[in-house]
Design a protein around this motif. Structure first.
Motif, PDB file in Angstrom:
ATOM      1  N   UNK A 168       0.971  -0.739   0.160  1.00 45.44           N
ATOM      2  CA  UNK A 168       0.316   0.561   0.388  1.00 45.44           C
ATOM      3  C   UNK A 168       0.677   1.481   0.170  1.00 45.44           C
ATOM      4  N   UNK A 169       0.729   2.196  -0.219  1.00 48.08           N
ATOM      5  CA  UNK A 169       1.072   3.522  -0.061  1.00 48.08           C
ATOM      6  C   UNK A 169       0.044   4.138   0.109  1.00 48.08           C
ATOM      7  N   UNK A 170       1.320   4.414   1.396  1.00 48.65           N
ATOM      8  CA  UNK A 170       0.763   5.807   2.244  1.00 48.65           C
ATOM      9  C   UNK A 170       1.448   6.731   2.631  1.00 48.65           C
ATOM     10  N   UNK A 171       0.464   8.398   2.703  1.00 46.53           N
ATOM     11  CA  UNK A 171       0.474   9.544   2.269  1.00 46.53           C
ATOM     12  C   UNK A 171       0.131  10.229   3.438  1.00 46.53           C
ATOM     13  N   UNK A 172       0.954  11.153   3.973  1.00 48.79           N
ATOM     14  CA  UNK A 172       1.550  11.996   5.045  1.00 48.79           C
ATOM     15  C   UNK A 172       1.184  13.427   4.451  1.00 48.79           C
ATOM     16  N   UNK A 173       0.334  14.460   5.210  1.00 44.89           N
ATOM     17  CA  UNK A 173      -0.369  15.711   4.792  1.00 44.89           C
ATOM     18  C   UNK A 173       0.289  16.824   5.607  1.00 44.89           C
ATOM     19  N   UNK A 174       0.409  17.865   5.250  1.00 48.95           N
ATOM     20  CA  UNK A 174       0.225  18.641   6.453  1.00 48.95           C
ATOM     21  C   UNK A 174      -0.311  20.105   5.602  1.00 48.95           C
ATOM     22  N   UNK A 175      -0.909  20.570   6.076  1.00 47.41           N
ATOM     23  CA  UNK A 175      -2.144  21.566   5.821  1.00 47.41           C
ATOM     24  C   UNK A 175      -2.292  21.568   4.129  1.00 47.41           C
ATOM     25  N   UNK A 176      -2.367  20.074   3.973  1.00 47.27           N
ATOM     26  CA  UNK A 176      -3.475  19.941   2.662  1.00 47.27           C
ATOM     27  C   UNK A 176      -2.319  19.388   1.906  1.00 47.27           C
ATOM     28  N   UNK A 177      -1.483  19.487   2.288  1.00 46.79           N
ATOM     29  CA  UNK A 177      -0.087  19.247   0.489  1.00 46.79           C
ATOM     30  C   UNK A 177       0.586  17.609   1.854  1.00 46.79           C
ATOM     31  N   UNK A 178       0.812  17.693   0.263  1.00 47.45           N
ATOM     32  CA  UNK A 178       1.797  16.746   0.544  1.00 47.45           C
ATOM     33  C   UNK A 178       3.265  16.907   1.753  1.00 47.45           C
ATOM     34  N   UNK A 179       3.320  15.380   2.419  1.00 49.35           N
ATOM     35  CA  UNK A 179       4.186  15.452   3.125  1.00 49.35           C
ATOM     36  C   UNK A 179       5.156  14.768   3.452  1.00 49.35           C
ATOM     37  N   UNK A 180       4.905  13.730   2.509  1.00 50.48           N
ATOM     38  CA  UNK A 180       5.897  11.744   2.721  1.00 50.48           C
ATOM     39  C   UNK A 180       5.224  11.519   2.329  1.00 50.48           C
ATOM     40  N   UNK A 181       5.464  10.195   2.003  1.00 53.36           N
ATOM     41  CA  UNK A 181       4.400   8.566   1.793  1.00 53.36           C
ATOM     42  C   UNK A 181       5.670   7.914   1.700  1.00 53.36           C
TER      43      UNK A 181
END
Length: 157
Positions: free
Chosen positions: A113-126
């Motif tokens: 699976x691909x897990x995505x982190x977001x900060x303030x609605x923007x990509x912040x890592x995966x």
């Protein structure tokens, strides 16, 4: 033609054949609508394929990037949401095309699976990792799997 160019072209053809043998429909590449992600121009790539997952939530781009200064060609993977938002990317040497094919098989069968982190609605890592059948790891906003088996929670929630 030099032997190393011949060998590289053979490896690219073999990897292209491996892609065609996977159970996925490859399509023409749409433009990625991500400002900071600038893939090479299509006419500079020896191999370029893209696929959309069955739930139409993910786009996968597979590219063979031309040889670098060390004379190595790379297989690059980039995953986007269907709206063009960036999710994940990675690459391997063309010499590791079996590893690349294995990675794709794992993705296409929901063993990754691909897990995505977001900060303030923007990509912040995966990250790409085996599914745990539950929510994404702490700190990650959402997870997507190719077949949708492990999608959690909905993006943007």
């Amino acid at each position: 033609m030099p032997a190393n160019v011949d060998t590289t072209e053979r490896k690219i053809r073999e990897f292209g054949s491996a892609l065609e043998s996977l159970e996925v429909r490859w399509r023409k590449t749409p433009p990625a609508r991500v400002e900071w992600y600038k893939p090479p121009r299509r006419n500079t790539l020896p191999l370029l394929r893209y696929a959309v997952n069955p739930g139409k939530t993910m786009i996968l781009k597979v590219m063979v990037l031309p040889t670098d200064s060390e004379g190595l060609a790379h297989i690059s993977f980039a995953v986007f949401q269907i709206d063009g938002r960036f999710m994940y990317d990675t690459s391997v040497d063309l010499d590791d095309s079996q590893k690349a094919t294995t990675w794709l098989r794992r993705l296409f069968t929901d063993k990754s699976v691909i897990e995505v982190a977001e900060k303030n609605g923007d990509w912040a890592g995966s990250q790409c990792r085996p599914p745990n059948g539950h929510l994404p790891a702490v700190g990650y906003a959402y997870a997507r799997s190719w077949l949708g088996t492990y999608d959690a929670p909905e993006a943007g929630q």
